[in-house]
Design a protein around this motif. Structure first.
Motif, short mmCIF file in Angstrom:
data_model
loop_
_atom_site.label_atom_id
_atom_site.label_comp_id
_atom_site.label_asym_id
_atom_site.label_seq_id
_atom_site.Cartn_x
_atom_site.Cartn_y
_atom_site.Cartn_z
N TYR A 32 0.83 -1.21 0.00
CA TYR A 32 0.00 0.00 0.00
C TYR A 32 0.87 1.26 0.00
O TYR A 32 0.59 2.22 -0.68
N ARG A 33 1.94 1.18 0.79
CA ARG A 33 2.81 2.36 0.86
C ARG A 33 3.63 2.50 -0.41
O ARG A 33 3.70 3.56 -1.00
N LEU A 34 4.20 1.38 -0.85
CA LEU A 34 5.09 1.40 -2.00
C LEU A 34 4.38 1.93 -3.24
O LEU A 34 4.91 2.76 -3.97
N PHE A 35 3.17 1.45 -3.46
CA PHE A 35 2.46 1.85 -4.68
C PHE A 35 1.46 2.98 -4.43
O PHE A 35 0.67 3.31 -5.30
N GLY A 36 1.49 3.52 -3.24
CA GLY A 36 0.58 4.63 -2.93
C GLY A 36 -0.89 4.24 -3.06
O GLY A 36 -1.72 5.03 -3.49
N LEU A 37 -1.21 3.00 -2.70
CA LEU A 37 -2.58 2.52 -2.87
C LEU A 37 -3.54 3.09 -1.83
O LEU A 37 -4.73 3.18 -2.07
N LYS A 38 -3.01 3.45 -0.71
CA LYS A 38 -3.84 4.13 0.30
C LYS A 38 -3.12 5.42 0.63
O LYS A 38 -1.93 5.41 0.95
N LYS A 39 -3.86 6.50 0.59
CA LYS A 39 -3.25 7.78 0.91
C LYS A 39 -3.02 7.87 2.41
O LYS A 39 -3.74 7.26 3.20
N ALA A 40 -2.02 8.66 2.76
CA ALA A 40 -1.78 8.86 4.19
C ALA A 40 -2.92 9.69 4.77
O ALA A 40 -3.45 10.58 4.10
N VAL A 41 -3.27 9.39 6.01
CA VAL A 41 -4.29 10.18 6.70
C VAL A 41 -3.72 11.58 6.95
O VAL A 41 -2.52 11.73 7.17
N THR A 42 -4.57 12.59 6.91
CA THR A 42 -4.10 13.94 7.21
C THR A 42 -4.83 14.49 8.44
O THR A 42 -5.89 13.98 8.81
#
Ligand code: SF4
Ligand code: SF4
Lengths: 441, 220
Positions: free
Chosen positions: A94-104
């Motif tokens: 998820y992190r590597l491919f940006g599949l889930k955006k980081a919470v802000t």
């Protein structure tokens, strides 16, 4: 860390944001708290959801508004998003491919009204979810993060802060308690023991009772005298409400719990009675031992359980009150607490004409005031909308008297009654019992 | 690629890779979840054996309680039609049974081809209805993400290609069959990575909640 993106269309007042730390700092505190809550249970729930949307159909907020944002699982979306990105079995992808955006931080701020204002943690959704996901468990975890980030609705935060500083969220300080008890004892010619060094039973109270329904305390004293119990209030451990838990404040929750535990241990009590308060029961009966870190060295009973037990043992004898009555089961006591039979034992002992609501006790509608919601004033309009469901459910029974066993529900009913000019008042089960004590010879 | 070589590929290397991904993915995901921290519950249970209730809820949650039926039962029925149709098509069709027998040694009698086609048709129709629901219900639109649509697609294609192969639709039977098997491979390979994993996880999450509520003596 990404910058804050506040929804410009609906800025939240600064008061709903505590402290002065920067947004990235808030975010990192929230995430740190989330991480601490990503245990096997939370993970299982977050992984098992199939996005079927059925939970919405059980939630009074969605049922009354039709607004999809009130779908229970959606209320914890940032928590779920953080889990998928940081902790789930596939989080590296998820992190590597940006599949889930980081919470802000902005996202957390926007979610504040879903995590707090529109979830009473009533658990009705848990009973419909085909995957059996316990949403209130997740909401509580999400609140931990919000509290750590200083993103609690201001009125709930203030109550929590007050509870932590003064020992009571509503100003029922030790001193106030002492004065109140003395005054009530005097006024009603009843003995109310305080600070005995030893007693079998430690009774606790909700500050809603102290401040708003003091007759409950008199009722308790009369019942205790009737059965001849060895009991006491303790000024070092009386407040059973746990706003720390409701706000998501782990430390506040722990402190409130430990005050009661320590007081009970100090007087070598074998029983702690929890007052007519739903979340107090949840916080102490089911979460208490886990905060203590070992089994509690005494029994923890809701007052309705205690009454039923005393009736069963033949020590509590009641006169007949055959009016038609219906009972509102407080969610944290019945649906999520497992106490359903006890109040019914009391109604049978009274010979009351009990008219059950159209749903079974574990599925009845929440009054709309739990989970700290009744203290969040900007949520009043929404709360009144969901209260309407409850009101209808009560009306449908055709009973003359509405009874419940939670002072927080009672407060919510009083408010709803005034708002809708309703002719029904919620009564306390304990007060009903105290008003019908049989003469002892 | 010709039909014949596609078929060989789908039956051979693709199938093996898919099976490996299925097993590895499931183990990885389950361990990834279950190995996380678990806190002990020190509260005194009302009923000591929470797991009995956990086991019960694994089954009982398969049908909604009376209070909810009016609002959810219709979609539950559609969903059941899909799941049952799918299960019959997978487990009742003789070629599938032979494949399973080769892999595991287990065997059971198959159903007539017509019955399988009927079950697959029902499954496909209900899957389409569920997609329609997902696309039109405001709640589902809000919740849905890539996984929901992708998993839908991955589940749908084997049904359609299977029906096409059965009715001999398309120019080359071998090509259609090859596509069917390949889509089945992809289904296996994808299963552990998205929502399809609920075929395993449902039992764990129902069981967990059943156990927690059960030991509290709460109705569940
Ligand atoms: S716990 Fe109650 S209020 Fe909260 S989401 Fe579920 S049904 Fe709605
Ligand atoms: S009912 Fe359960 S599985 Fe369905 S969307 Fe809600 S939480 Fe997810």
């Amino acid at each position: 860390m990404s910058a804050t993106t506040i929804d410009a269309s609906r800025p939240l007042p600064a008061a709903d944001k505590q402290g002065t730390v920067s947004d990235p700092e808030r975010l990192s505190r929230a995430l740190e708290s989330f991480l601490a809550d990503f245990g096997a249970t939370a993970a299982l729930y977050l992984e098992a959801c199939v996005h079927c949307g059925q939970c919405a159909e059980a939630c009074h907020y969605y049922v009354q508004t039709g607004d999809p944002k009130y779908t229970p699982i959606w209320k914890i979306e940032p928590f779920k998003q953080a889990y998928k990105r940081l902790m789930g079995p596939f989080s590296p992808f998820y992190r590597l491919f940006g599949l889930k955006k980081a919470v802000t931080t902005g996202e957390l701020e926007r979610w504040q009204e879903l995590i707090y204002d529109s979830c009473t943690m009533c658990g009705r959704c848990t009973l419909v979810c085909p995957m059996g996901i316990d949403i209130p468990f997740l909401v509580l975890a999400a609140r931990h993060g919000m509290q750590a980030a200083g993103l609690v609705p201001h009125d709930l935060w203030e109550a929590t802060d007050r509870a932590e500083r003064e020992g009571s969220p509503l100003g029922a300080t030790r001193q106030v308690l002492k004065e109140r008890l003395a005054w009530l004892a005097d006024e009603n010619a009843v003995e109310i023991p305080l600070d005995r060094e030893q007693a079998d039973v430690l009774v606790t109270v909700s500050s809603i009772e102290v401040m708003k329904y003091p007759q409950s305390i008199v009722a308790l004293a009369r019942v205790m005298k009737h059965i001849g119990a060895s009991w006491t209030f303790r000024s070092d451990g009386y407040e059973a409400t746990n706003f720390g838990m409701l706000a998501g404040d782990r430390k506040g929750q722990k402190d409130a719990t430990m005050r009661l535990v320590n007081a009970a241990v100090a007087i070598r009590a074998n029983t702690v009675i929890l007052p007519e308060c739903g979340h107090a029961y949840q916080a102490f009966r089911w979460a208490g031992a886990n905060i203590y870190g070992k089994p509690l060295p005494f029994r923890a009973l809701h007052i309705s359980e205690f009454l039923a037990e005393e009736i069963g043992a033949g020590r509590l004898k009641l006169k007949t009150d055959s009016r038609s009555m219906t009972f509102h089961d407080p969610c944290q006591i019945a649906r999520r607490g497992g106490v359903v039979e006890a109040p019914r034992v009391v109604f049978r002992a009274l010979g009351a004409d009990l008219r059950e609501m159209n749903a079974n006790p574990s599925l009845n509608w929440c009054c709309g005031g739990g989970g700290g919601v009744v203290s969040i004033h900007r949520a009043d309009a929404l709360r009144h909308r969901v209260f309407h469901l409850k009101m209808q459910q009560v009306e449908d029974t055709g009973a003359d008297l509405l009874v419940s066993s939670c002072s927080n529900c009672r407060l919510t009913f009083d408010d709803g009654q005034a708002y809708f000019h309703w002719d029904k008042t919620a009564h306390s089960l304990l007060e009903l019992v105290a008003g019908n004590l049989a003469e002892k010879h | 690629m010709s039909g014949a070589s596609l078929l060989t590929f789908a039956r051979g290397p693709a199938f093996e890779v898919a099976l490996a991904m299925l097993i590895f993915g499931m183990v990885w995901r389950l361990v990834g979840i279950l190995a996380l921290r678990r806190s002990r519950d020190y509260s005194e249970g009302r009923k000591t054996a929470g797991w009995v209730s956990g086991l019960r809820v694994i089954f009982s949650r398969s049908w909604p309680q009376a209070e909810f039926r009016e609002r959810v039962l219709h979609w539950d029925i559609v969903s059941y039609l899909f799941h049952l149709g799918y299960a019959v098509a997978i487990l009742g069709y003789l070629p599938h049974i032979l494949l399973i027998r080769n892999l595991t040694g287990l065997r059971w009698p198959g159903l007539p081809g017509g019955a399988i086609a009927f079950a697959a048709g029902i499954a496909a129709a209900s899957l389409l209805a569920l997609l329609g629901h997902r696309l039109t219900s405001p709640v589902l639109r809000k919740l849905s993400n890539f996984d929901d649509y992708f998993s839908w697609f991955i589940a749908f294609v084997p049904l359609i290609t299977g029906l096409m192969a059965y009715y001999n639709i398309g120019d080359s039977y071998q090509m259609v069959l090859g596509l069917h098997i390949l889509s089945g491979d992809i289904l296996f390979a994808w299963l552990p990575f998205g929502k399809l994993m609920h075929v395993i996880l449902f039992a764990f999450s129902r069981g967990k909640t059943g156990a927690v509520y059960g030991r509290r003596g709460a109705a569940i």
